[in-house]
Design an enzyme around this catalytic site. Structure first.
Site, PDB file in Angstrom:
ATOM      1  N   GLY A  39       0.818  -1.205   0.000  1.00 27.45           N
ATOM      2  CA  GLY A  39       0.000   0.000   0.000  1.00 27.45           C
ATOM      3  C   GLY A  39       0.848   1.250   0.000  1.00 27.45           C
ATOM      4  O   GLY A  39       1.631   1.498  -0.899  1.00 27.45           O
ATOM      5  N   ASP A  40       0.700   2.036   1.054  1.00 31.76           N
ATOM      6  CA  ASP A  40       1.460   3.272   1.182  1.00 31.76           C
ATOM      7  C   ASP A  40       2.468   3.185   2.326  1.00 31.76           C
ATOM      8  O   ASP A  40       2.835   4.175   2.929  1.00 31.76           O
ATOM      9  CB  ASP A  40       0.530   4.463   1.374  1.00 31.76           C
ATOM     10  CG  ASP A  40      -0.361   4.336   2.599  1.00 31.76           C
ATOM     11  OD1 ASP A  40      -0.289   3.299   3.285  1.00 31.76           O
ATOM     12  OD2 ASP A  40      -1.128   5.264   2.867  1.00 31.76           O
ATOM     13  N   GLU A  41       2.935   1.976   2.600  1.00 38.26           N
ATOM     14  CA  GLU A  41       3.886   1.756   3.695  1.00 38.26           C
ATOM     15  C   GLU A  41       5.276   1.449   3.155  1.00 38.26           C
ATOM     16  O   GLU A  41       5.441   0.643   2.245  1.00 38.26           O
ATOM     17  CB  GLU A  41       3.428   0.597   4.568  1.00 38.26           C
ATOM     18  CG  GLU A  41       2.095   0.838   5.246  1.00 38.26           C
ATOM     19  CD  GLU A  41       1.599  -0.373   6.003  1.00 38.26           C
ATOM     20  OE1 GLU A  41       2.149  -1.485   5.805  1.00 38.26           O
ATOM     21  OE2 GLU A  41       0.658  -0.213   6.779  1.00 38.26           O
TER      22      GLU A  41
END
Length: 76
Positions: A39-41
């Protein structure tokens, strides 16, 4: 990134992820490691030992760099 994908499309989201990865990579030493884990990690692995003050300074520097607007096809 969901807001970017929803408003500007997945190509803009992908470009933003690449931009973030580039900012992170350029903020680190050559022997350090950055990876997107989903994801956005992102995760950063430092090959050098930093004390709390140095680590805080590095984190602050990265945050400040990410505050600078990223322009994609004329859109910040």
């Amino acid at each position: 990134f969901k807001q970017i994908n929803d408003s500007l499309g997945h190509l803009a989201g992908d470009a933003t992820l690449r931009h973030v990865a580039k900012v992170l990579s350029k903020s680190l030493d050559e022997q350090d490691f950055v990876a997107r884990v989903g994801g956005d990690e992102f995760v950063i692995i430092l090959e050098r030992e930093l004390d709390k003050a140095e680590l805080a300074a590095l984190a602050h520097s990265i945050i400040e760099k990410l505050k600078v607007p990223f322009i994609y096809e004329g859109q910040p």
